[in-house]
Design a protein around this motif. Structure first.
Motif, PDB file in Angstrom:
ATOM      1  N   LEU A 106      -2.428 -15.735   7.995  1.00 25.28           N
ATOM      2  CA  LEU A 106      -3.955 -15.515   8.529  1.00 25.28           C
ATOM      3  C   LEU A 106      -3.841 -14.092   9.111  1.00 25.28           C
ATOM      4  CD1 LEU A 106      -4.396 -19.003  10.208  1.00 25.28           C
ATOM      5  CD2 LEU A 106      -5.895 -17.831   8.466  1.00 25.28           C
ATOM      6  N   LYS A 107      -2.366 -13.616   9.403  1.00 24.73           N
ATOM      7  CA  LYS A 107      -2.563 -12.379   9.824  1.00 24.73           C
ATOM      8  C   LYS A 107      -2.837 -11.313   8.847  1.00 24.73           C
ATOM      9  CE  LYS A 107       0.417 -13.235  14.026  1.00 24.73           C
ATOM     10  NZ  LYS A 107       2.136 -13.314  14.488  1.00 24.73           N
ATOM     11  N   ALA A 108      -1.852 -11.572   7.812  1.00 23.78           N
ATOM     12  CA  ALA A 108      -1.930 -10.730   6.695  1.00 23.78           C
ATOM     13  C   ALA A 108      -3.452 -10.694   5.972  1.00 23.78           C
ATOM     14  CB  ALA A 108      -1.089 -11.095   5.592  1.00 23.78           C
ATOM     15  N   ALA A 109      -4.336 -11.455   6.323  1.00 20.21           N
ATOM     16  CA  ALA A 109      -5.545 -11.619   5.705  1.00 20.21           C
ATOM     17  C   ALA A 109      -6.597 -10.974   6.484  1.00 20.21           C
ATOM     18  CB  ALA A 109      -5.954 -13.306   5.517  1.00 20.21           C
ATOM     19  N   VAL A 110      -6.181 -10.474   7.557  1.00 22.23           N
ATOM     20  CA  VAL A 110      -7.044  -9.721   8.383  1.00 22.23           C
ATOM     21  C   VAL A 110      -6.991  -8.258   7.868  1.00 22.23           C
ATOM     22  CG1 VAL A 110      -7.384  -8.455  10.629  1.00 22.23           C
ATOM     23  CG2 VAL A 110      -6.564 -10.984  10.477  1.00 22.23           C
ATOM     24  N   ASP A 111      -6.344  -7.765   7.351  1.00 17.43           N
ATOM     25  CA  ASP A 111      -6.363  -6.387   6.675  1.00 17.43           C
ATOM     26  C   ASP A 111      -6.581  -6.334   5.086  1.00 17.43           C
ATOM     27  OD1 ASP A 111      -6.003  -5.128   9.225  1.00 17.43           O
ATOM     28  OD2 ASP A 111      -3.888  -5.174   8.885  1.00 17.43           O
ATOM     29  N   ALA A 112      -6.961  -7.570   4.687  1.00 17.28           N
ATOM     30  CA  ALA A 112      -6.937  -7.632   3.178  1.00 17.28           C
ATOM     31  C   ALA A 112      -8.359  -7.700   2.764  1.00 17.28           C
ATOM     32  CB  ALA A 112      -6.409  -8.975   2.631  1.00 17.28           C
ATOM     33  N   ALA A 139      -9.140 -22.618   5.517  1.00 20.17           N
ATOM     34  CA  ALA A 139     -10.245 -23.046   6.390  1.00 20.17           C
ATOM     35  C   ALA A 139      -9.994 -22.422   7.684  1.00 20.17           C
ATOM     36  CB  ALA A 139      -9.518 -24.573   6.756  1.00 20.17           C
ATOM     37  N   HIS A 140      -9.317 -21.350   7.753  1.00 19.10           N
ATOM     38  CA  HIS A 140      -9.404 -20.507   9.090  1.00 19.10           C
ATOM     39  C   HIS A 140      -9.472 -19.062   8.809  1.00 19.10           C
ATOM     40  CE1 HIS A 140      -7.723 -24.332  10.235  1.00 19.10           C
ATOM     41  NE2 HIS A 140      -8.343 -24.159  11.576  1.00 19.10           N
ATOM     42  N   ALA A 141      -9.044 -18.490   7.716  1.00 15.92           N
ATOM     43  CA  ALA A 141      -9.241 -17.150   7.461  1.00 15.92           C
ATOM     44  C   ALA A 141     -10.744 -16.561   7.347  1.00 15.92           C
ATOM     45  CB  ALA A 141      -8.625 -16.839   6.122  1.00 15.92           C
ATOM     46  N   GLU A 142     -10.994 -15.619   8.125  1.00 16.14           N
ATOM     47  CA  GLU A 142     -12.228 -14.984   8.145  1.00 16.14           C
ATOM     48  C   GLU A 142     -12.585 -13.772   6.940  1.00 16.14           C
ATOM     49  OE1 GLU A 142     -13.854 -13.634  11.746  1.00 16.14           O
ATOM     50  OE2 GLU A 142     -12.992 -15.168  12.930  1.00 16.14           O
ATOM     51  N   ARG A 143     -11.424 -13.551   6.370  1.00 15.89           N
ATOM     52  CA  ARG A 143     -11.718 -12.916   4.866  1.00 15.89           C
ATOM     53  C   ARG A 143     -11.626 -14.077   3.710  1.00 15.89           C
ATOM     54  NH1 ARG A 143     -14.038  -8.522   5.351  1.00 15.89           N
ATOM     55  NH2 ARG A 143     -13.167  -8.127   3.239  1.00 15.89           N
ATOM     56  N   PRO A 144     -12.317 -13.602   2.749  1.00 18.61           N
ATOM     57  CA  PRO A 144     -12.221 -14.344   1.447  1.00 18.61           C
ATOM     58  C   PRO A 144     -11.025 -14.728   0.982  1.00 18.61           C
ATOM     59  CG  PRO A 144     -13.728 -12.562   1.114  1.00 18.61           C
ATOM     60  CD  PRO A 144     -13.064 -12.356   2.408  1.00 18.61           C
ATOM     61  N   VAL A 145     -10.671 -16.281   0.655  1.00 16.61           N
ATOM     62  CA  VAL A 145      -9.471 -16.686   0.342  1.00 16.61           C
ATOM     63  C   VAL A 145      -9.674 -17.190  -1.235  1.00 16.61           C
ATOM     64  CG1 VAL A 145      -7.369 -18.372   0.666  1.00 16.61           C
ATOM     65  CG2 VAL A 145      -8.619 -17.182   2.553  1.00 16.61           C
TER      66      VAL A 145
END
Length: 316
Positions: A106-112, A139-145
């Protein structure tokens, strides 16, 4: 600093398919690719990470590695080197993380720009079963997964020729997006339009038109009562009626939009559409409460049964 296409790698067939998909996406978007692995220490004779496949864990155990060591880093480097050989135009980097897999991803997704994960599953009537890590992150990331199944290949995204043969040089299959016609979200639509534009393909918008107007249902006494489908009343164009197109249509004029208003369960229509799609795009509302479901029933079902990679896009 540009965002990256970030992909979780854990050595399994699913994650290798995810890495390959992410490399192709990074090339389409002209963005760098970041491979990440998360080592999650556990209080056991052999520390292992849920972000490592069984074959990788076994290999590390044979070398007595219970923490991130040379073998762990070598496996990640080998994966990155393999991507560099096959996708020379893509700038590839790697990162080894330590901690809880879900939290670190989830942290890695922030800058992705987007985060890509393999989904664990099996084919057949039961559909695909999403691993707990991927499901939690989606279900929790705010960037697209984007979740990619094992065995997915570049050819799967392209239209077969008349003989049935497929090639990565053929046109892309359409991008499919599931839309709530009553509340069409621009974040979700923008991602879908961009994905279609990058692939130079059509955007297939699947939505439920809602109940027919009074007097037009099959049991009503209106002029269309019990009539054939082609005499049904015009239920409207969720992307703008003729003459007043939606702003995204004007921004992406080359994207052909095909709207499909289908009565019945939206998830079933999306799963069926996924069989002829290069990518399926679904949404989920951002919820900050730690309790309760964060994926709606339609998105949840599509994740479990889609036959193409699925992008989950968070929106307000």
């Amino acid at each position: 600093m540009p965002r990256t296409v970030t992909v979780g790698f854990e050595g399994s067939p699913e994650s290798r398919a995810a890495v390959e998909w992410a490399a192709r996406e990074a090339r389409l978007r002209a963005l760098p690719l970041l491979l990440v692995n998360v080592w999650e220490p556990v209080p056991a004779p052999m520390g292992r990470s849920p972000m490592l496949g069984p074959s990788t864990q076994q290999g590390w155990a044979q070398h007595g590695e219970t923490s991130v060591g040379p073998g762990a880093r070598r496996i990640l480097r080998d994966a990155a080197d393999d991507v560099r050989r096959r996708h020379q135009a893509v700038d590839v980097s790697l990162e080894q993380l330590t901690g809880r897999a879900t939290q670190e991803l989830l942290k890695a997704a922030v800058d992705a720009e987007l985060l890509v994960l393999g989904w664990h599953g099996r084919s057949g009537v039961a559909g695909f079963l999403v691993g707990s890590v991927g499901l939690h992150v989606a279900a929790h990331a705010e960037r697209p997964v984007v979740l990619v199944r094992a065995g997915e290949s570049a050819a799967d995204e392209h239209v077969p020729d008349p003989s049935g043969a497929v090639s990565a040089e053929a046109p892309f299959r359409p991008v499919v997006v599931g839309l709530d016609a009553a509340h069409p979200d621009e974040t979700l639509l923008r991602f879908a339009f961009e994905a279609a534009a990058l692939r130079n393909t059509a955007l297939r918008v699947v939505h439920d038109p809602g109940p027919p107007p009074p007097g037009h249902g099959p049991h009503a006494g209106g002029p269309h009562a019990g009539g054939p489908p082609d005499t049904a009343p015009d239920l409207g164009d969720v992307l703008g009626p003729a003459g007043t197109p939606h702003p995204l249509r004007r921004e992406f004029p080359a994207v052909e939009v095909v709207e499909e208003a289908s009565q019945g369960k939206a998830a079933d229509h999306l799963v069926e559409a996924s069989r002829e799609a290069s990518l399926v795009v679904v949404g989920r509302r951002v919820r900050h409460s730690p309790f309760g479901a964060h994926l709606g029933p339609v998105t949840h079902r599509v994740l479990h049964h889609a036959a193409a990679p699925v992008a989950v896009v968070a929106h307000r």
